[in-house]
Design a protein around this motif. Structure first.
Motif, PDB file in Angstrom:
ATOM      1  N   VAL A 135      42.185  13.364  23.302  1.00 28.45           N
ATOM      2  CA  VAL A 135      42.644  13.193  24.728  1.00 28.45           C
ATOM      3  C   VAL A 135      41.983  11.596  25.304  1.00 28.45           C
ATOM      4  O   VAL A 135      43.201  10.551  25.563  1.00 28.45           O
ATOM      5  N   CYS A 136      41.034  10.980  24.149  1.00 24.45           N
ATOM      6  CA  CYS A 136      41.039   9.617  24.769  1.00 24.45           C
ATOM      7  C   CYS A 136      41.940   8.945  24.378  1.00 24.45           C
ATOM      8  O   CYS A 136      41.994   7.891  24.519  1.00 24.45           O
ATOM      9  N   GLY A 137      41.641   9.506  22.515  1.00 22.49           N
ATOM     10  CA  GLY A 137      43.498   8.992  22.021  1.00 22.49           C
ATOM     11  C   GLY A 137      44.816   9.064  22.557  1.00 22.49           C
ATOM     12  O   GLY A 137      45.702   7.730  22.728  1.00 22.49           O
ATOM     13  N   LEU A 138      45.105   9.804  23.282  1.00 19.98           N
ATOM     14  CA  LEU A 138      46.460  10.028  24.190  1.00 19.98           C
ATOM     15  C   LEU A 138      46.374   9.192  25.634  1.00 19.98           C
ATOM     16  O   LEU A 138      47.301   8.509  25.003  1.00 19.98           O
ATOM     17  N   ILE A 139      45.187   9.093  25.689  1.00 18.23           N
ATOM     18  CA  ILE A 139      45.059   8.211  27.161  1.00 18.23           C
ATOM     19  C   ILE A 139      45.009   6.868  26.411  1.00 18.23           C
ATOM     20  O   ILE A 139      45.973   5.617  26.830  1.00 18.23           O
ATOM     21  N   TYR A 140      44.823   6.362  25.134  1.00 15.81           N
ATOM     22  CA  TYR A 140      45.094   4.456  25.127  1.00 15.81           C
ATOM     23  C   TYR A 140      46.268   4.406  24.529  1.00 15.81           C
ATOM     24  O   TYR A 140      47.052   3.995  25.176  1.00 15.81           O
ATOM     25  N   LEU A 141      47.227   5.735  23.876  1.00 22.71           N
ATOM     26  CA  LEU A 141      48.013   5.365  23.188  1.00 22.71           C
ATOM     27  C   LEU A 141      49.374   5.209  24.555  1.00 22.71           C
ATOM     28  O   LEU A 141      50.664   4.819  23.782  1.00 22.71           O
ATOM     29  N   ASN A 142      49.159   6.497  25.055  1.00 19.53           N
ATOM     30  CA  ASN A 142      50.372   6.559  26.492  1.00 19.53           C
ATOM     31  C   ASN A 142      50.085   5.199  27.572  1.00 19.53           C
ATOM     32  O   ASN A 142      51.812   5.363  28.376  1.00 19.53           O
ATOM     33  N   TYR A 143      48.694   4.711  27.781  1.00 20.07           N
ATOM     34  CA  TYR A 143      48.332   4.143  29.172  1.00 20.07           C
ATOM     35  C   TYR A 143      47.845   3.449  29.093  1.00 20.07           C
ATOM     36  O   TYR A 143      47.810   2.384  30.021  1.00 20.07           O
ATOM     37  N   LYS A 144      47.458   3.045  27.435  1.00 21.20           N
ATOM     38  CA  LYS A 144      46.775   1.368  27.350  1.00 21.20           C
ATOM     39  C   LYS A 144      45.437   0.817  28.546  1.00 21.20           C
ATOM     40  O   LYS A 144      45.142  -0.038  28.854  1.00 21.20           O
ATOM     41  N   PHE A 145      44.937   2.869  28.610  1.00 19.68           N
ATOM     42  CA  PHE A 145      43.542   2.304  29.291  1.00 19.68           C
ATOM     43  C   PHE A 145      44.011   1.699  30.506  1.00 19.68           C
ATOM     44  O   PHE A 145      42.613   0.961  31.425  1.00 19.68           O
ATOM     45  N   GLN A 146      45.324   1.350  32.048  1.00 20.21           N
ATOM     46  CA  GLN A 146      45.265   0.406  32.428  1.00 20.21           C
ATOM     47  C   GLN A 146      45.413   1.699  33.188  1.00 20.21           C
ATOM     48  O   GLN A 146      45.845   2.500  33.632  1.00 20.21           O
ATOM     49  N   LEU A 147      44.626   0.896  34.691  1.00 20.62           N
ATOM     50  CA  LEU A 147      44.275   1.315  35.809  1.00 20.62           C
ATOM     51  C   LEU A 147      44.927   0.171  36.541  1.00 20.62           C
ATOM     52  O   LEU A 147      44.009  -0.754  36.970  1.00 20.62           O
ATOM     53  N   PHE A 148      44.730   1.429  38.201  1.00 18.64           N
ATOM     54  CA  PHE A 148      45.878   0.433  38.786  1.00 18.64           C
ATOM     55  C   PHE A 148      44.276   0.573  39.831  1.00 18.64           C
ATOM     56  O   PHE A 148      44.719   0.244  41.653  1.00 18.64           O
ATOM     57  N   TYR A 149      43.424   0.335  39.967  1.00 12.29           N
ATOM     58  CA  TYR A 149      42.549   0.264  41.585  1.00 12.29           C
ATOM     59  C   TYR A 149      41.879  -0.851  41.376  1.00 12.29           C
ATOM     60  O   TYR A 149      41.742  -2.171  40.195  1.00 12.29           O
ATOM     61  N   HIS A 150      40.672  -0.981  42.142  1.00 15.99           N
ATOM     62  CA  HIS A 150      40.318  -1.825  42.111  1.00 15.99           C
ATOM     63  C   HIS A 150      39.271  -1.796  40.936  1.00 15.99           C
ATOM     64  O   HIS A 150      39.158  -1.392  40.829  1.00 15.99           O
ATOM     65  N   ILE A 151      39.122  -3.804  40.475  1.00 16.18           N
ATOM     66  CA  ILE A 151      38.679  -3.338  39.328  1.00 16.18           C
ATOM     67  C   ILE A 151      36.429  -2.731  39.460  1.00 16.18           C
ATOM     68  O   ILE A 151      36.049  -2.630  37.979  1.00 16.18           O
ATOM     69  N   ASN A 152      35.655  -3.093  40.468  1.00 17.00           N
ATOM     70  CA  ASN A 152      34.827  -2.247  40.652  1.00 17.00           C
ATOM     71  C   ASN A 152      34.889  -0.158  40.538  1.00 17.00           C
ATOM     72  O   ASN A 152      34.357  -0.054  39.770  1.00 17.00           O
ATOM     73  N   ALA A 153      35.607  -0.179  40.887  1.00 22.93           N
ATOM     74  CA  ALA A 153      36.237   0.853  40.562  1.00 22.93           C
ATOM     75  C   ALA A 153      36.747   1.330  39.021  1.00 22.93           C
ATOM     76  O   ALA A 153      35.952   2.281  38.178  1.00 22.93           O
ATOM     77  N   ARG A 154      37.592   0.175  38.654  1.00 22.93           N
ATOM     78  CA  ARG A 154      37.472   1.275  36.926  1.00 22.93           C
ATOM     79  C   ARG A 154      36.504   0.627  36.358  1.00 22.93           C
ATOM     80  O   ARG A 154      36.110   1.021  35.173  1.00 22.93           O
ATOM     81  N   ILE A 155      35.544  -0.311  36.670  1.00 21.44           N
ATOM     82  CA  ILE A 155      34.397  -0.664  35.923  1.00 21.44           C
ATOM     83  C   ILE A 155      33.705   1.062  35.769  1.00 21.44           C
ATOM     84  O   ILE A 155      33.232   1.548  34.986  1.00 21.44           O
ATOM     85  N   LEU A 156      33.016   1.428  36.320  1.00 21.43           N
ATOM     86  CA  LEU A 156      32.604   2.992  36.549  1.00 21.43           C
ATOM     87  C   LEU A 156      33.781   3.957  35.842  1.00 21.43           C
ATOM     88  O   LEU A 156      32.976   4.737  36.081  1.00 21.43           O
ATOM     89  N   ILE A 157      34.376   3.512  36.311  1.00 23.79           N
ATOM     90  CA  ILE A 157      35.677   5.227  35.864  1.00 23.79           C
ATOM     91  C   ILE A 157      34.839   4.509  34.236  1.00 23.79           C
ATOM     92  O   ILE A 157      35.037   5.743  33.205  1.00 23.79           O
ATOM     93  N   PHE A 158      35.456   3.401  33.582  1.00 21.68           N
ATOM     94  CA  PHE A 158      35.313   3.629  32.322  1.00 21.68           C
ATOM     95  C   PHE A 158      33.930   3.362  31.500  1.00 21.68           C
ATOM     96  O   PHE A 158      33.098   4.248  30.534  1.00 21.68           O
ATOM     97  N   LEU A 159      32.941   2.990  32.826  1.00 22.27           N
ATOM     98  CA  LEU A 159      31.024   3.641  31.908  1.00 22.27           C
ATOM     99  C   LEU A 159      31.218   5.251  32.403  1.00 22.27           C
ATOM    100  O   LEU A 159      30.566   5.688  31.138  1.00 22.27           O
ATOM    101  N   ASN A 160      31.544   6.447  33.126  1.00 20.70           N
ATOM    102  CA  ASN A 160      31.877   7.620  33.337  1.00 20.70           C
ATOM    103  C   ASN A 160      32.456   8.164  32.446  1.00 20.70           C
ATOM    104  O   ASN A 160      31.450   8.894  31.100  1.00 20.70           O
TER     105      ASN A 160
END
Length: 368
Positions: free
Chosen positions: A41-66
């Motif tokens: 599933v992680c590979g699908l996220i990268y292939l389809n969305y390139k790990f792009q999130l349109f939230y604040h940078i702080n929220a993105r840091i914590l999401i990727f840590l999670n």
């Protein structure tokens, strides 16, 4: 496999009975599949969305840590069950189903670290959203300092707690599974105390989330009425909370359920045979499914994030309910009303030039 016999025949027989039983192997196989599926599933996220999130940078840091905590956990789990299956397949006698704790030391620490990191990072997302609510109207201009601070704190606190829990681990203890903490008299009680701390953090995560949602519904709307920038950021903050709700609450709930089941089962360990207890522990070990479910929910979070971004861009370019002429007139009216409110608040008269500008703008939009 020719391992030195340091347990008696009864213990070896119970270990072999537990590991070779369907009630032990079937859940272990399911956990292995869930761990593999997490990476898929992680590979699908990268292939389809390139790990792009349109939230604040702080929220993105914590999401990727999670997300990273789930990948660490799945990696350790795959190695753990690979050792277990290889051990079971190539065992020459019953005692070969057991192996030394020192062979599992790294995997056990990875399990505890990633589990604690997942719990703390989920709670940190709530803290970050609470800070965004407190600094409403200014937070969008803040940099990544808060995100890095919370992420570093989560990593350091998780590592410190794992070091304390496993500091007195006995490397000579024997077990059938690297995650069998109940089989470790030296650290077992500390591990379950760590689980209780995680349970408390999970409860705090739920309470914090629902408080923030209530605060947005009943307090923020009243405080920002008529303030366009604050209203936009409040809606954006609420939308982020709603989108993150499935993974934050689901992950916390699964961890809490596992801690309750494992702690309850641990109380009845002395009333059960070793084989039956190990089979029960294997059946209630649902943590690998948490990684898979949470990563799947993140897939939809990335999907919804992209869809919301595209929808906002389309709404910016045109209004779906108004014609271009009506839309410009409506926009002009809103600007005029907002300008009048600010002039009255400042108690300063408008200059003729400013007044004539808005009048000319109104006449222009009405004749377009």
């Amino acid at each position: 496999m020719g391992r030195t016999q340091i347990f008696n025949d009864t213990q070896c027989r119970e270990a072999a009975e537990a590991v070779s039983g369907v009630l032990y192997l079937a859940p272990s196989l399911c956990n292995t599949v869930s761990s593999v599926a997490t990476f898929f599933v992680c590979g699908l996220i990268y292939l389809n969305y390139k790990f792009q999130l349109f939230y604040h940078i702080n929220a993105r840091i914590l999401i990727f840590l999670n997300m990273g905590s789930y990948l660490i956990f799945s990696t350790a789990t795959l190695l753990n069950y690979s050792i277990l299956f290889v051990n079971a397949i190539f065992a020459d006698n019953n005692c070969d189903y057991l192996f030394l704790t020192k062979n599992c030391s790294i995997l056990r620490r990875c399990f505890l670290f990633s589990n604690m990191l997942s719990t703390l990072s989920s709670f940190s997302i709530i803290l970050e959203r609470a800070y965004a609510t407190w600094k409403l109207g200014f937070y969008e201009h803040y940099g990544p300092r808060l995100g890095f601070f919370l992420a570093t704190g989560c990593v350091m606190l998780s590592a410190m707690m794992v070091a304390i829990v496993t500091g007195e681990e006995d490397a000579t203890e024997m077990m059938t599974n690297c995650y069998a903490f109940s089989s470790s008299p030296s650290v077992g009680h500390r591990v379950y105390n760590l689980f209780r701390i995680e349970f408390g953090v999970d409860i705090a995560t739920w309470v914090g989330y629902f408080f923030l949602m209530w605060f947005h519904e009943h307090r923020i709307r009243q405080q920002i009425k008529g303030r366009l920038p604050q209203r936009f950021q409040a809606e954006e903050n609420k939308r982020v909370l709603q989108i993150l709700r499935p993974t934050i609450l689901t992950s916390s709930a699964i961890i809490a359920v596992y801690i309750i089941f494992s702690s309850t089962g641990h109380l009845f360990r002395d009333q059960m045979s070793l084989a039956h207890y190990k089979q029960l522990a294997s059946m209630i070990f649902i943590m690998p499914h948490n990684s898979f479910i949470s990563m799947t929910l993140y897939y939809f979070i990335f999907k919804w994030g992209g869809q919301n971004k595209q929808k906002r861009m389309e709404d910016t370019m045109s209004s779906p309910n108004l014609s271009e002429k009506e839309y410009m007139a409506h926009l002009s009216t809103e600007w005029q009303m907002e300008f009048d409110k600010r002039q009255l608040a400042n108690q300063s008269p408008r200059t003729p030039r400013t007044t004539s500008y808005f009048h000319r703008l109104s006449r222009y939009t009405s004749t377009v």
